[in-house]
Design a protein around this motif. Sequence first.
Motif, PDB file in Angstrom:
ATOM      1  N   LEU A  25       0.832  -1.198   0.000  1.00 14.80           N
ATOM      2  CA  LEU A  25       0.000   0.000   0.000  1.00 14.80           C
ATOM      3  C   LEU A  25       0.866   1.248   0.000  1.00 14.80           C
ATOM      4  O   LEU A  25       0.627   2.185  -0.758  1.00 14.80           O
ATOM      5  N   HIS A  26       1.883   1.255   0.834  1.00 12.54           N
ATOM      6  CA  HIS A  26       2.777   2.413   0.928  1.00 12.54           C
ATOM      7  C   HIS A  26       3.442   2.694  -0.423  1.00 12.54           C
ATOM      8  O   HIS A  26       3.480   3.838  -0.883  1.00 12.54           O
ATOM      9  N   GLY A  27       3.942   1.660  -1.061  1.00 15.40           N
ATOM     10  CA  GLY A  27       4.589   1.839  -2.361  1.00 15.40           C
ATOM     11  C   GLY A  27       3.630   2.339  -3.418  1.00 15.40           C
ATOM     12  O   GLY A  27       3.980   3.201  -4.238  1.00 15.40           O
ATOM     13  N   GLN A  28       2.403   1.821  -3.415  1.00 15.44           N
ATOM     14  CA  GLN A  28       1.427   2.227  -4.423  1.00 15.44           C
ATOM     15  C   GLN A  28       0.935   3.650  -4.188  1.00 15.44           C
ATOM     16  O   GLN A  28       0.813   4.429  -5.117  1.00 15.44           O
ATOM     17  N   ILE A  29       0.683   4.000  -2.937  1.00  9.39           N
ATOM     18  CA  ILE A  29       0.143   5.324  -2.638  1.00  9.39           C
ATOM     19  C   ILE A  29       1.175   6.413  -2.919  1.00  9.39           C
ATOM     20  O   ILE A  29       0.824   7.532  -3.270  1.00  9.39           O
ATOM     21  N   ASP A  30       2.454   6.077  -2.820  1.00  4.72           N
ATOM     22  CA  ASP A  30       3.515   7.034  -3.160  1.00  4.72           C
ATOM     23  C   ASP A  30       3.453   7.434  -4.627  1.00  4.72           C
ATOM     24  O   ASP A  30       3.859   8.540  -4.990  1.00  4.72           O
ATOM     25  N   LYS A  78      -5.806   9.317  -0.939  1.00  6.36           N
ATOM     26  CA  LYS A  78      -4.502   9.901  -0.609  1.00  6.36           C
ATOM     27  C   LYS A  78      -4.659  11.333  -0.144  1.00  6.36           C
ATOM     28  O   LYS A  78      -5.332  12.138  -0.784  1.00  6.36           O
ATOM     29  N   GLY A  79      -4.045  11.627   0.994  1.00  7.84           N
ATOM     30  CA  GLY A  79      -4.113  12.960   1.568  1.00  7.84           C
ATOM     31  C   GLY A  79      -2.964  13.840   1.090  1.00  7.84           C
ATOM     32  O   GLY A  79      -2.123  13.422   0.280  1.00  7.84           O
ATOM     33  N   GLU A  80      -2.958  15.053   1.596  1.00  4.89           N
ATOM     34  CA  GLU A  80      -1.899  16.006   1.259  1.00  4.89           C
ATOM     35  C   GLU A  80      -0.558  15.492   1.751  1.00  4.89           C
ATOM     36  O   GLU A  80      -0.461  14.928   2.834  1.00  4.89           O
ATOM     37  N   GLU A  81       0.450  15.689   0.954  1.00  2.27           N
ATOM     38  CA  GLU A  81       1.782  15.255   1.352  1.00  2.27           C
ATOM     39  C   GLU A  81       2.351  16.257   2.349  1.00  2.27           C
ATOM     40  O   GLU A  81       2.216  17.448   2.188  1.00  2.27           O
TER      41      GLU A  81
END
Length: 82
Positions: A25-30, A78-81
């Motif tokens: 999930l972390h890799g995809q959301i990036d 996905k939220g604001e970075e």
Amino acid sequence: MSEFEQADVQLDTRGLFCPEPVMMLHGQIDEMAVGQSIAVLATDPSTQRDFLKFCSFLGHELVCSKEVNGEYQFLIRKGEEE
């Protein structure tokens, strides 16, 4: 068409166990743009806790989560970075 099917990205982590679903999930959301959504399928019960903490810690929105016949479905925006 369900909200899960309308997500911008689909991620299938069924059959995988912690920490693999969260890492995927972390890799995809990036790779996603802010505001896009991802639908995740999982079979590991710990994803219920892990994805909630992931979203809370990193500022993403857990739009929906449910369990259907032993499979867990999550919709995350996905939220604001930061």
